[in-house]
Design a protein around this motif. Structure first.
Motif, PDB file in Angstrom:
ATOM      1  N   ALA A 233      -7.762  -0.374  -8.191  1.00  0.00           N
ATOM      2  CA  ALA A 233      -9.068  -0.474  -7.549  1.00  0.00           C
ATOM      3  C   ALA A 233      -9.273  -1.840  -6.903  1.00  0.00           C
ATOM      4  N   ALA A 234      -8.738  -2.893  -7.525  1.00  0.00           N
ATOM      5  CA  ALA A 234      -8.820  -4.225  -6.917  1.00  0.00           C
ATOM      6  C   ALA A 234      -8.045  -4.243  -5.603  1.00  0.00           C
ATOM      7  N   ALA A 235      -6.913  -3.535  -5.570  1.00  0.00           N
ATOM      8  CA  ALA A 235      -6.138  -3.439  -4.337  1.00  0.00           C
ATOM      9  C   ALA A 235      -6.915  -2.660  -3.273  1.00  0.00           C
ATOM     10  N   VAL A 236      -7.595  -1.599  -3.682  1.00  0.00           N
ATOM     11  CA  VAL A 236      -8.419  -0.844  -2.736  1.00  0.00           C
ATOM     12  C   VAL A 236      -9.475  -1.750  -2.113  1.00  0.00           C
ATOM     13  N   ALA A 237     -10.119  -2.559  -2.937  1.00  0.00           N
ATOM     14  CA  ALA A 237     -11.138  -3.475  -2.430  1.00  0.00           C
ATOM     15  C   ALA A 237     -10.542  -4.458  -1.427  1.00  0.00           C
ATOM     16  N   ARG A 238      -9.332  -4.970  -1.732  1.00  0.00           N
ATOM     17  CA  ARG A 238      -8.683  -5.905  -0.798  1.00  0.00           C
ATOM     18  C   ARG A 238      -8.327  -5.207   0.510  1.00  0.00           C
ATOM     19  N   ILE A 239      -7.822  -3.987   0.396  1.00  0.00           N
ATOM     20  CA  ILE A 239      -7.425  -3.232   1.594  1.00  0.00           C
ATOM     21  C   ILE A 239      -8.631  -2.978   2.497  1.00  0.00           C
ATOM     22  N   MET A 240      -9.753  -2.569   1.887  1.00  0.00           N
ATOM     23  CA  MET A 240     -10.925  -2.220   2.683  1.00  0.00           C
ATOM     24  C   MET A 240     -11.676  -3.445   3.196  1.00  0.00           C
ATOM     25  N   ALA A 241     -11.365  -4.627   2.650  1.00  0.00           N
ATOM     26  CA  ALA A 241     -12.070  -5.842   3.071  1.00  0.00           C
ATOM     27  C   ALA A 241     -11.429  -6.513   4.278  1.00  0.00           C
ATOM     28  N   GLN A 242     -10.185  -6.130   4.616  1.00  0.00           N
ATOM     29  CA  GLN A 242      -9.522  -6.778   5.749  1.00  0.00           C
ATOM     30  C   GLN A 242      -9.601  -5.878   6.993  1.00  0.00           C
ATOM     31  N   PRO A 243      -9.307  -6.408   8.182  1.00  0.00           N
ATOM     32  CA  PRO A 243      -9.604  -5.677   9.426  1.00  0.00           C
ATOM     33  C   PRO A 243      -8.781  -4.415   9.669  1.00  0.00           C
ATOM     34  N   ALA A 244      -7.582  -4.309   9.124  1.00  0.00           N
ATOM     35  CA  ALA A 244      -6.727  -3.158   9.412  1.00  0.00           C
ATOM     36  C   ALA A 244      -7.149  -1.973   8.534  1.00  0.00           C
ATOM     37  N   THR A 245      -7.856  -1.009   9.115  1.00  0.00           N
ATOM     38  CA  THR A 245      -8.346   0.138   8.352  1.00  0.00           C
ATOM     39  C   THR A 245      -7.240   1.163   8.150  1.00  0.00           C
ATOM     40  N   PRO A 246      -6.981   1.569   6.922  1.00  0.00           N
ATOM     41  CA  PRO A 246      -5.962   2.593   6.700  1.00  0.00           C
ATOM     42  C   PRO A 246      -6.431   3.945   7.229  1.00  0.00           C
ATOM     43  N   ALA A 247      -5.480   4.767   7.655  1.00  0.00           N
ATOM     44  CA  ALA A 247      -5.810   6.131   8.077  1.00  0.00           C
ATOM     45  C   ALA A 247      -6.034   7.018   6.865  1.00  0.00           C
ATOM     46  N   MET A 248      -5.358   6.716   5.766  1.00  0.00           N
ATOM     47  CA  MET A 248      -5.557   7.403   4.496  1.00  0.00           C
ATOM     48  C   MET A 248      -5.377   6.380   3.386  1.00  0.00           C
ATOM     49  N   LEU A 249      -6.108   6.568   2.296  1.00  0.00           N
ATOM     50  CA  LEU A 249      -5.973   5.705   1.127  1.00  0.00           C
ATOM     51  C   LEU A 249      -6.280   6.561  -0.102  1.00  0.00           C
ATOM     52  N   GLU A 250      -5.230   7.083  -0.718  1.00  0.00           N
ATOM     53  CA  GLU A 250      -5.363   8.055  -1.800  1.00  0.00           C
ATOM     54  C   GLU A 250      -5.000   7.429  -3.146  1.00  0.00           C
ATOM     55  N   PHE A 251      -5.686   7.874  -4.183  1.00  0.00           N
ATOM     56  CA  PHE A 251      -5.511   7.357  -5.540  1.00  0.00           C
ATOM     57  C   PHE A 251      -5.012   8.462  -6.461  1.00  0.00           C
ATOM     58  N   MET A 252      -4.151   8.119  -7.407  1.00  0.00           N
ATOM     59  CA  MET A 252      -3.752   9.021  -8.479  1.00  0.00           C
ATOM     60  C   MET A 252      -3.803   8.261  -9.788  1.00  0.00           C
ATOM     61  N   ASP A 253      -4.428   8.849 -10.820  1.00  0.00           N
ATOM     62  CA  ASP A 253      -4.472   8.191 -12.118  1.00  0.00           C
ATOM     63  C   ASP A 253      -3.195   8.472 -12.909  1.00  0.00           C
ATOM     64  N   ALA A 254      -3.109   7.921 -14.103  1.00  0.00           N
ATOM     65  CA  ALA A 254      -1.895   8.070 -14.907  1.00  0.00           C
ATOM     66  C   ALA A 254      -1.606   9.530 -15.229  1.00  0.00           C
ATOM     67  N   ALA A 255      -2.655  10.310 -15.516  1.00  0.00           N
ATOM     68  CA  ALA A 255      -2.452  11.729 -15.816  1.00  0.00           C
ATOM     69  C   ALA A 255      -1.914  12.470 -14.603  1.00  0.00           C
ATOM     70  N   SER A 256      -2.388  12.125 -13.406  1.00  0.00           N
ATOM     71  CA  SER A 256      -1.889  12.749 -12.177  1.00  0.00           C
ATOM     72  C   SER A 256      -0.412  12.430 -11.969  1.00  0.00           C
ATOM     73  N   ILE A 257      -0.067  11.177 -12.204  1.00  0.00           N
ATOM     74  CA  ILE A 257       1.324  10.754 -12.015  1.00  0.00           C
ATOM     75  C   ILE A 257       2.247  11.513 -12.962  1.00  0.00           C
ATOM     76  N   ARG A 258       1.848  11.595 -14.238  1.00  0.00           N
ATOM     77  CA  ARG A 258       2.675  12.340 -15.204  1.00  0.00           C
ATOM     78  C   ARG A 258       2.810  13.805 -14.805  1.00  0.00           C
ATOM     79  N   LEU A 259       1.712  14.390 -14.383  1.00  0.00           N
ATOM     80  CA  LEU A 259       1.709  15.798 -14.003  1.00  0.00           C
ATOM     81  C   LEU A 259       2.604  16.031 -12.791  1.00  0.00           C
ATOM     82  N   ALA A 260       2.485  15.176 -11.792  1.00  0.00           N
ATOM     83  CA  ALA A 260       3.300  15.327 -10.587  1.00  0.00           C
ATOM     84  C   ALA A 260       4.781  15.166 -10.894  1.00  0.00           C
ATOM     85  N   ARG A 261       5.086  14.268 -11.827  1.00  0.00           N
ATOM     86  CA  ARG A 261       6.490  14.015 -12.151  1.00  0.00           C
ATOM     87  C   ARG A 261       7.056  15.086 -13.089  1.00  0.00           C
TER      88      ARG A 261
END
Length: 459
Positions: A233-261
């Protein structure tokens, strides 16, 4: 089961011909939606044009029969259920009327599928930014009714941000034309954006003028793994605070990562959280944009960062995100898919709260979604045939909403309210605010025949 009044049945049969059905097969085919709830309609109207829509609403109003608009019924909130009402299917109103590339607008009917529109626009080098996961199935009318979004919302906005004007039928059966085909319009009340997101409770959209964007010449992606949600989330804040806007910015929690893997087979290392970051633009400037996003993504708690500079490599990075839907189905036959939103800075508290709820109720809850907007999909996974699991899932739901509101968030980012979240609107808004919403409803639908029992709780 109630039936259509005989006089109304005859009137709609005369108006619509084969576009009016009340046989058991038609009713059953229009009884459910993506929420897995069912409610039997009185009949199914399939108008061919706006005039027929207006006439059928006037007829239903005279007979005090409710009217519920349906696109492809992908709603996860029960918004498309037409129990005890006439279901209005827009399957025959699926024409792309105009693509005006010079003005970057398209004029479409509500039954056009999102994916079909995107394919038609691609030939002109354009696209319509809202891109929900169900794009090949959902309709533009449904997208507008629920203010649908998708991963591109972080840069391009949701449906409400990408519509310029509407033609709609109010609860009195009147056709109203709101907005215009211009990107600047300070003329009168902004009824366009009032109707968008109202889930068919204020008016039935019969035509939309959409704002288009040029297809980017190039895309590139990053995948960043973090120790925990706080670092991500701190990285998200840094990303959104600088001028280059991402086209997508998606998050996955630990449970999502385990499930996907472990279930989805995605090739991804263990981590506490993950960010998928996409940039788009022209080939000359894209590397510089990606560099800026990478710098912002780097910081305390970063475990690994992978860069993909072309579409094929990006597809491999996004495979983990796409594997989630299949993986969830593999471990639970049902889910409560809630799309809550909090300020970006509160994402760690939301994720921590979701993890605590999963432990307390002994049920899997997987969180992922659109981090740049603070919009996370909290998926409560359960077996509806297991009475214990079903009860625990239902008990966890209000706690999730209470947590979200306590963090300064809101109940829905893109799915809408429907019947599923209707009673929680009292928690989200005070009495004067709900009264103001009801006053708007009464002005456009004085007899309350448009999608009753949805969005607003009873006074």
């Amino acid at each position: 089961m109630s039936s259509v009044p005989a006089a109304l049945d005859a009137e709609l049969a005369d108006l619509l011909g084969a576009g009016w059905r009340s046989d058991a097969a038609a009713l059953a085919a229009h009884a459910g939606d993506g929420s897995r709830r069912t409610a039997m309609p009185l009949g199914v109207a399939t108008p061919a044009d706006r005039g027929q829509v207006a006439a059928l609403v006037r007829a239903c109003r005279r007979h005090r029969v409710a009217v519920v608009a349906r696109g492809s019924a992908t709603s996860s909130t029960g918004a498309a259920l037409a129990g005890g009402a006439v279901a209005v299917s827009f399957a025959r109103m699926a024409r792309i009327r105009e693509i005006r590339a010079d003005d970057r607008v398209a004029v479409v009917e509500p039954g056009v599928r999102n994916g079909a529109l995107q394919r038609a626009l691609a030939a002109h080098g354009l696209f319509w930014p809202p891109d929900p996961a169900s794009a090949d199935d959902c309709t533009i009318g449904g997208n507008l009714a629920c203010n649908a979004g998708g991963p591109h919302t972080v840069k391009y906005g949701a449906s409400r941000d990408n519509v310029l004007g509407l033609v709609a039928v109010t609860g009195t059966g009147d056709l109203v034309t709101v907005g215009s085909a211009t990107t600047k319009d300070a003329t009168g009340y902004d009824l366009t954006h009032l109707i968008v997101g109202s889930e068919g409770t204020l008016a039935l959209i019969v035509e939309a003028t959409l704002k288009l964007a040029p297809v980017p010449a190039a895309r590139a992606s990053l995948r960043a793994l973090y120790d925990d949600a706080t670092a991500a989330a701190a990285a998200v804040a840094r990303i959104m605070a600088q001028p280059a806007t991402p086209a997508m910015l998606e998050f996955m929690d630990a449970a999502s990562i385990r499930l996907a893997r472990e279930v989805g087979g995605a090739k991804i290392a263990e981590a506490g959280a993950l960010l998928l970051i996409e940039a788009d633009g022209d080939a000359a400037t894209l590397p510089h944009v990606l560099d800026a996003l990478e710098r912002a993504a780097r910081g305390p708690g970063l475990r690994a960062l992978e860069r993909a500079a072309d579409d094929a490599a990006s597809a491999r990075l996004w495979a983990a995100r796409k594997a989630l839907s299949h993986a969830q189905r593999a471990i639970a036959p049902a889910k409560l898919n809630e799309d809550v939103v909090v300020p970006v800075s509160r994402i760690p508290e939301l994720v921590a709260g979701i993890e605590a709820l999963a432990r307390e109720f002994d049920i899997p809850i997987v969180a992922f979604g659109h981090a740049g907007n603070g919009n996370l999909h909290a998926n409560i996974l359960y077996d509806p045939d297991d009475t214990g699991q079903d009860a625990r899932a239902r008990a966890a739901l209000p706690r999730l909403f209470a947590l979200t509101l306590a963090l300064g968030g809101t109940l829905s980012g893109e799915h809408g309210i429907g019947t599923a979240k209707r009673e929680f609107m009292r928690d989200a808004f005070d009495a004067p605010t709900l009264a103001a919403m009801r006053a708007v409803k009464a002005a456009l639908d004085p007899d309350g025949i448009l999608n009753p029992g949805k969005v607003l709780p009873e006074p």
